[in-house]
Design a protein around this motif. Structure first.
Motif, short mmCIF file in Angstrom:
data_model
loop_
_atom_site.label_atom_id
_atom_site.label_comp_id
_atom_site.label_asym_id
_atom_site.label_seq_id
_atom_site.Cartn_x
_atom_site.Cartn_y
_atom_site.Cartn_z
N ASN A 189 -26.25 7.83 -47.00
CA ASN A 189 -26.47 6.60 -46.23
C ASN A 189 -26.70 6.83 -44.74
OD1 ASN A 189 -26.22 4.81 -48.50
ND2 ASN A 189 -24.00 5.09 -48.40
N TYR A 190 -27.05 8.05 -44.34
CA TYR A 190 -27.39 8.30 -42.95
C TYR A 190 -28.67 7.52 -42.62
CZ TYR A 190 -28.31 10.69 -38.56
OH TYR A 190 -28.54 10.96 -37.23
N PRO A 191 -28.71 6.81 -41.47
CA PRO A 191 -29.79 5.85 -41.23
C PRO A 191 -31.04 6.38 -40.54
CG PRO A 191 -28.11 5.60 -39.54
CD PRO A 191 -27.62 6.67 -40.48
N SER A 192 -31.11 7.67 -40.20
CA SER A 192 -32.23 8.18 -39.42
C SER A 192 -32.81 9.45 -40.02
CB SER A 192 -31.79 8.43 -37.98
OG SER A 192 -31.26 7.27 -37.39
N ALA A 193 -34.01 9.82 -39.52
CA ALA A 193 -34.67 11.05 -39.99
C ALA A 193 -34.19 12.27 -39.23
CB ALA A 193 -36.18 10.90 -39.85
N THR A 194 -33.62 12.04 -38.03
CA THR A 194 -33.15 13.14 -37.20
C THR A 194 -31.71 12.90 -36.77
OG1 THR A 194 -33.91 12.07 -35.17
CG2 THR A 194 -35.45 13.59 -36.23
N CYS A 195 -31.06 13.97 -36.34
CA CYS A 195 -29.82 13.86 -35.57
C CYS A 195 -30.19 14.36 -34.17
CB CYS A 195 -28.72 14.74 -36.14
SG CYS A 195 -28.27 14.40 -37.86
N ILE A 196 -29.93 13.54 -33.15
CA ILE A 196 -30.29 13.93 -31.79
C ILE A 196 -29.04 13.87 -30.92
CG2 ILE A 196 -31.74 13.47 -29.78
CD1 ILE A 196 -33.81 12.26 -31.64
N MET A 197 -28.56 15.03 -30.53
CA MET A 197 -27.33 15.16 -29.77
C MET A 197 -27.63 15.45 -28.30
SD MET A 197 -26.88 15.73 -33.09
CE MET A 197 -27.59 17.36 -33.34
N VAL A 198 -26.83 14.88 -27.40
CA VAL A 198 -26.98 15.12 -25.97
C VAL A 198 -25.63 15.54 -25.40
CG1 VAL A 198 -27.67 14.14 -23.76
CG2 VAL A 198 -28.81 13.38 -25.85
N ASN A 199 -25.63 16.70 -24.74
CA ASN A 199 -24.48 17.21 -23.99
C ASN A 199 -23.24 17.42 -24.86
OD1 ASN A 199 -26.10 17.30 -21.69
ND2 ASN A 199 -25.62 15.20 -21.14
#
Length: 245
Positions: free
Chosen positions: A60-70
């Motif tokens: 159920n992850y809602p996105s195509a990517t994981c985008i992490m900052v810092n």
């Protein structure tokens, strides 16, 4: 997981597509760009390549990517955030190609951030060396021992709760590949085994917490986290990177 010529052929083809999409995404990570733009680029490129984003809908992850900052470590749902000078931006992305999964991660350091740059150089070197180590007979514990020792020597910490995993017909398969371990311990790897090696490090303790959204993992002490990952195949003389153009 024994050598399967068809699986390796398909994963090699898929790996080139995955790496190409990743390169196009990371080329667009610049100061002033919104994180959501990178997510939309990933979906557009997957559609053009006729591949399925591996993460979208997974558990159920809602996105195509994981985008992490810092200080975000992993599983960060892309949100409206404009990248700034000094940000350490990490993109985790995967696809399904002809029924097989590919998984990779890249970090981009924007502007000047000496600590993040040192961490980026470290994870890149470690991943290259682990790939070279990935030969028939290697034990999973040998990988983890090497990774943790190198990270600690550089003054950083591994994120012990996260790590790599075997991959192929499923995104996450056994055995898992932790970034810590003991020499000559754990499962023995055989020629043709495919795995996603994830070198995940933190500036400070490596301990993490989960955001209220139930997905985003971040360092508990505010330290930076940097990561690099490739899908590789165990070889007889050295490992082979499958997620490459």
């Amino acid at each position: 997981m024994k050598y399967d010529e068809h699986r390796i052929k398909m994963m090699g083809e898929g790996g080139k597509i995955c790496a190409s999409i990743m390169e196009q995404m990371t080329n667009e990570i610049k100061v002033g760009v919104n994180s959501l733009e990178i997510e939309e680029i990933s979906k557009k490129l997957c559609k053009e390549a006729s591949v399925v984003p591996a993460f979208l809908g997974y558990n159920n992850y809602p996105s195509a990517t994981c985008i992490m900052v810092n200080d975000e470590i992993e599983h960060a749902i892309p949100k409206s955030y404009v990248f700034k000078d000094g940000d350490a931006v990490t993109v985790d992305f995967g696809i399904i190609y002809e029924g097989y999964y590919l998984d990779m991660t890249r970090s981009v350091i924007l502007g000047s951030n000496p600590v993040a740059e040192k961490m980026h150089d470290l994870v890149s070197r470690i991943l290259d060396n682990v790939t070279a180590m990935a030969v028939t007979g290697l034990k999973v514990g040998d990988i983890g021992f090497y990774v943790e020792n190198e990270v600690n020597r550089a003054g950083f910490a591994v994120v012990r709760e996260l790590g790599g995993h075997s991959i192929g017909e499923k995104l996450h398969m056994d055995p898992v590949i932790p970034n810590f371990g003991k020499k000559n311990k754990g499962p023995r790897l055989e020629f043709g085994h495919t795995m996603a090696i994830e070198i995940i490090i933190a500036e400070k303790s490596g301990r993490m917490m989960t955001d209220p959204n139930g997905w985003t993992l971040r360092t508990i002490d505010g330290g930076i986290s940097v990561m690099k990952e490739n899908t590789i195949m165990v070889g007889n003389e050295r490992g082979e990177v499958l997620t490459k153009i």
